[in-house]
Design a protein around this motif. Structure first.
Motif, mmCIF file in Angstrom:
data_model
loop_
_atom_site.group_PDB
_atom_site.id
_atom_site.type_symbol
_atom_site.label_atom_id
_atom_site.label_comp_id
_atom_site.label_asym_id
_atom_site.label_seq_id
_atom_site.Cartn_x
_atom_site.Cartn_y
_atom_site.Cartn_z
ATOM 1 N N ARG A 294 6.916 -5.350 1.157
ATOM 2 C CA ARG A 294 5.714 -5.422 1.061
ATOM 3 C C ARG A 294 4.768 -3.747 1.518
ATOM 4 N N GLU A 295 5.505 -3.525 1.813
ATOM 5 C CA GLU A 295 4.679 -2.182 2.631
ATOM 6 C C GLU A 295 4.574 -1.035 1.760
ATOM 7 N N LYS A 296 5.601 -1.295 1.087
ATOM 8 C CA LYS A 296 5.869 -0.576 -0.489
ATOM 9 C C LYS A 296 5.269 -0.485 -1.199
ATOM 10 N N TYR A 297 4.418 -2.225 -1.313
ATOM 11 C CA TYR A 297 3.473 -2.142 -2.169
ATOM 12 C C TYR A 297 2.409 -1.680 -1.404
ATOM 13 N N LEU A 298 1.836 -2.239 -0.261
ATOM 14 C CA LEU A 298 0.587 -1.706 -0.066
ATOM 15 C C LEU A 298 0.239 -0.547 -0.121
ATOM 16 N N ILE A 299 1.509 0.277 -0.394
ATOM 17 C CA ILE A 299 0.904 1.989 0.204
ATOM 18 C C ILE A 299 0.539 1.604 -1.553
ATOM 19 N N VAL A 300 1.037 1.472 -2.592
ATOM 20 C CA VAL A 300 0.542 1.879 -3.922
ATOM 21 C C VAL A 300 -0.544 2.131 -4.182
ATOM 22 N N SER A 301 -0.697 0.372 -3.791
ATOM 23 C CA SER A 301 -2.179 0.183 -4.056
ATOM 24 C C SER A 301 -2.828 1.003 -3.141
#
Ligand code: DMJ
Length: 668
Positions: free
Chosen positions: A28-35
Motif C-alpha cells: 500500500r505504501e509503494k502504491y502511494l509513493i508511485v502515485s
C-alpha cells in the motif's frame, strides 16, 4: 514524529512502542509513493508544454520579464522592492527622499536586496531587468485598490496658471537630479553648524522613538499609551482603528526624511484607512484637521494620489453634518448612519473654533479634486459668519446651526474660539491673498480682541483673557492660546500699515508670556492653563490646569517667531523644551504627558497624543532647520501643523487640471 506516510503503530499493554525498522515498504505504501511521483511528473510536463509564458517566449529573458509584469499588476511590492537610485546625497531616491549622513537605508535590507538580485542572476544566468515604470493613470488608483508606492504615484505638479515658477521645486524640497518630481527635504545646508545639526538630529530621533513605539504597541489604533505600552482607547477618535497617529505623523516623517517609516504609514493608509462605513460619532473638526489636513499635506508634498483619494473619502463621510438649515455643520457625524448631533455639553450649539476651522482643508480639497462641493460648504459657513451681527466685533463661541444665531455670548482666543481666528488669517494667506474678505474679518476681530482681551499683569506679562457678555470673565490664559504669538507674528509680517507694528509687539509679548509659564514650572514644561490673579502670574492653580499634554502651541509660536525675527532666544527656548521633554516625558514606550508640571518628578498621564507627532515634533524640527524647508511664503500650516501649499505661489499646489465648472458637482 508522525510521518506523511501511514504508519502501523504497535502497542504493548496499550502503550505505543517505537516502530521497528523495516527493510521494505508494504504494498500500500509503494502504491502511494508511485502515485505522488507520477502526479509531480504530469504537472511539470504540463507546465513545460502548455503554459503560454513558457511556450511563446522567444527567450528566457522575455519570460522572466512577462512574469515580472504580471506580478507587478498584482501589487508592485509583492516580489521586489523598487530599485534604489544611488546619488551623491544618499540612497533614498526610490521614494523621493534622500537621507543624509549616517542615516542611510537599513544595511540589512540593502544587503538582502542585493543578495536577492545576485541570486536570481546566478540561478537564471542572466541580468535581472530593471523595474519598468508604471503607466497607470492617477484615476486608476481607487481608494481600495492595490497600493502604489509613492515613487510611482508622484504626479506632475499641476498646471497652475498663476504659478510664477511652474517647474521649480519649492525651496527646502530639493529636486533630485535626473529624477523628475521627486523631492528631497533638506533641513540644513551641508556646512551647517554642528550644534544645530545635533539639534535637528535629536528631534528626528525623538520622532523615531515616538513612531516606533506606536508601531510596536498600538499600530492601526488611534493613539499609544506609552507607559502601559498598549493602545489608548479613549482618545478623541475612541477605540477604533482609524490610525490617527499614523495619518497625523506622516508629513512629519516625510519632512524629517524618515523614509521607511513614511512608506509603512503610507501603505497602511492605502490599505486600511476607510471612513464611509464607520459606525460611531466622529468630530467633524478633529477629523478635518487631522485626517483631511494630514492627507492633503502628504498629497501636496509627494503627489501620491492615494492621499488625495483618501482625503476626499474622509471629507465625503463628513458632508451629511452640513445638512442643516443654516449650513453651519453639527459637531458630530456618524458616517455609517449619516446621523449628526451636538456635544451634550453644548446644547443645540456648534462650536465656533470647530465650524470655523474647516476652510483651508475644504477649499484645497476642491482645488485638487476639481469638485466644488467642499468649497461650497465652507463658503456657506463664511457667509453666515460674515453677515451675522457680531457683539463688539467679536465672535461668540457658540452658534446654533438650526437658527444660524449665536448661543451663549462667551468669547475666547483659547478653547472654543482659537483656530477660527487663526483660519481667517490663514485662509487669506493660503489663497495667495485672494480671499480678502477673510483678512478683513480677521483684522476687525483682532482689533476688538486686542482692545478687550489683551491684558497686562502687575509684573508686565501680557496675556489674553476670556470674555463673557463683553466683560472679562477670567484672568486666565489657556495653553491653547499660545498659538496666538505666531498668529500675530504672521499677521504683522503680511501687513503694510501701522497695525503691523502693534501685531508684532503683541506677538513678542504673548510668546514671552507662554515661555514664562514654562520657565516657572519645575519641569520647564508649561501648564495647560495659567492664571494672573492674586499672587499667581503665569501659573496654574487647579490640578487639571497643571497638566502638560504634550501640546504644540508654544513651540509653534517659537518657530514662527524665529522665522520672522531671527531672534536667537526662540531657538534657545525650543532647545530648553526639547531637553525637558527628554527628561520628563520620554519613557521606554514613547512620550507621555505629565500630571503636574510643578513636580520635580512628575507622574505621566500615559498618553502619547497624535498631535505630538503632527505638531509638537514638527515645529521643533523646523525651528532648528533652515528657512528653506517649508518656507512661510509658500506653505501655510493648518491648525494641526499640516502644511498646505499657497495658491499661485507654490509649484506643489497640484490643482486639478480640469476647470471646476466642467466637473460633475453631483457626485456626492
Ligand atoms: C491640536 O489638535 C490642534 O492644534 C487644535 O487646533 C487645538 N488642539 C490641539 C493641540 O493642542
Amino acid at each position: 514524529m508522525t510521518g506523511i506516510l501511514p504508519t502501523y503503530q504497535r502497542f504493548v499493554n496499550g502503550v505505543p512502542v517505537p516502530s521497528i525498522s523495516r527493510r521494505s515498504f508494504r504494498l500500500r505504501e509503494k502504491y502511494l509513493i508511485v502515485s505522488v511521483l507520477l502526479t509531480f511528473a504530469i504537472v511539470w510536463l504540463g507546465a513545460l508544454f502548455y503554459l503560454p509564458e513558457f511556450k511563446n517566449s522567444s527567450s528566457v529573458n522575455d519570460s522572466v520579464y512577462n512574469v515580472y509584469k504580471r506580478i507587478q499588476k498584482a501589487g508592485p511590492e509583492l516580489l521586489m522592492p523598487p530599485p534604489v537610485m544611488h546619488n551623491e546625497v544618499g540612497e533614498f531616491a526610490a521614494v523621493g527622499i534622500v537621507r543624509h549622513g549616517e542615516e542611510g537605508d537599513d544595511p540589512h535590507i540593502v544587503e538582502d536586496r542585493n543578495r536577492l538580485r545576485a541570486k536570481i542572476e546566478e540561478d537564471m544566468g542572466m541580468k535581472v531587468l530593471e523595474r519598468p515604470q508604471f503607466d497607470v493613470a492617477p484615476s486608476a488608483s481607487s481608494s481600495r485598490g492595490p497600493s502604489k508606492a509613492p515613487v510611482d504615484a508622484i504626479e506632475e505638479p499641476a498646471v497652475d496658471n498663476n504659478a510664477a515658477n511652474k517647474n521649480a521645486s519649492p525651496e527646502g524640497l530639493k529636486e533630485l537630479e535626473g529624477a523628475e518630481n521627486k523631492y528631497v527635504p533638506v533641513p540644513l545646508k551641508p556646512n551647517a553648524d554642528p550644534e544645530l545639526k545635533k539639534k535637528v538630529d535629536t528631534v528626528r530621533e525623538m520622532m523615531r522613538h515616538a513612531w516606533n513605539n506606536y508601531k510596536l504597541y498600538a499600530w492601526g489604533k488611534n493613539e499609544l499609551k506609552p507607559i502601559s505600552k498598549r493602545a489608548h482607547l479613549s482618545s478623541v477618535f475612541g477605540a477604533g482603528d482609524l490610525g490617527v497617529s499614523i495619518v497625523d505623523g506622516l508629513d512629519t516623517l516625510y519632512l524629517m526624511g524618515l523614509t521607511d517609516e513614511f512608506r509603512e504609514g503610507r501603505d497602511w493608509v492605502a490599505e486600511h484607512l476607510h471612513f464611509s462605513d464607520i459606525d460611531s460619532d466622529l468630530s467633524v473638526f478633529e477629523t478635518t484637521i487631522r485626517f483631511v489636513g494630514g492627507l492633503l499635506s502628504c498629497y501636496a508634498l509627494t503627489g501620491d494620489v492615494v492621499f488625495k483619494d483618501k482625503a476626499a473619502e474622509v471629507a465625503d463621510a463628513l458632508l451629511p453634518a452640513f445638512d442643516t438649515p443654516s449650513g453651519v455643520p453639527f459637531s458630530l457625524i456618524n458616517p455609517s448612519t449619516k446621523a449628526s448631533r451636538q456635544y451634550h455639553w453644548a446644547g443645540a450649539n456648534s462650536i465656533l473654533s470647530e465650524i470655523g476651522t474647516l476652510h483651508m482643508e475644504f477649499s484645497y480639497l476642491s482645488d485638487v479634486t476639481g469638485r466644488d462641493v467642499y468649497r461650497k460648504k465652507v463658503d456657506r459657513i463664511r457667509e453666515v459668519l460674515y453677515n451675522i451681527e457680531k457683539p463688539g466685533d467679536l465672535y461668540p463661541n457658540y452658534i446654533n446651526p438650526r437658527t444660524g444665531q449665536w448661543g451663549q455670548k462667551h468669547m475666547s482666543l483659547g478653547a472654543l474660539g482659537d483656530s477660527f481666528y487663526e483660519y481667517l488669517l490663514k485662509a487669506w494667506l493660503v489663497s495667495g491673498r485672494a480671499d480678502e474678505q477673510a483678512r478683513e474679518m480677521f483684522d476687525v476681530a483682532m482689533q476688538a480682541a486686542l482692545d478687550k482681551m489683551l491684558r497686562v499683569s502687575p509684573n508686565g506679562l501680557s496675556y489674553l483673557a476670556e470674555l463673557k457678555y463683553g466683560r472679562v470673565l477670567e484672568e486666565k490664559m489657556d495653553h491653547l492660546s499660545c498659538f496666538a504669538g505666531g498668529m500675530f507674528g504672521l499677521a504683522s509680517a503680511t501687513l503694510e500699515n501701522s497695525q503691523a507694528e502693534r501685531y508684532m509687539d503683541v506677538a513678542r509679548r504673548l510668546t514671552h508670556t507662554c515661555h514664562e509659564s514654562y520657565a516657572r514650572a519645575d519641569t520647564k514644561l508649561g501648564p495647560d492653563a495659567f492664571k494672573f490673579s492674586g499672587a499667581a502670574e503665569a501659573r496654574a492653580q487647579k490640578s487639571n490646569e497643571k497638566m502638560f499634554l504634550l501640546r504644540p502651541e508654544t513651540f509653534e509660536s517659537y518657530f514662527i517667531m524665529w522665522r520672522l525675527t531671527k531672534d536667537q532666544k526662540y531657538r534657545d527656548w525650543g532647545w530648553e523644551a526639547v531637553q525637558a521633554l527628554e527628561k520628563h516625558c520620554r519613557v521606554e514606550g514613547g512620550y507621555t504627558g505629565l500630571m503636574n508640571v510643578y513636580h520635580k518628578k512628575p507622574q505621566g498621564d500615559d498618553v502619547q497624543q497624535s498631535y505630538f507627532l503632527a505638531e509638537t515634533l514638527k515645529y521643533l524640527y523646523l525651528l532648528f532647520s533652515d528657512d528653506t524647508l517649508i518656507p512661510l511664503d509658500e506653505w501655510v500650516f493648518n491648525t494641526e501643523a499640516h502644511p498646505l501649499p499657497v495658491k499661485g505661489k507654490n509649484p506643489l499646489y497640484r490643482a486639478a487640471d480640469k476647470p471646476e465648472h466642467l466637473k460633475d458637482e453631483n457626485q456626492i
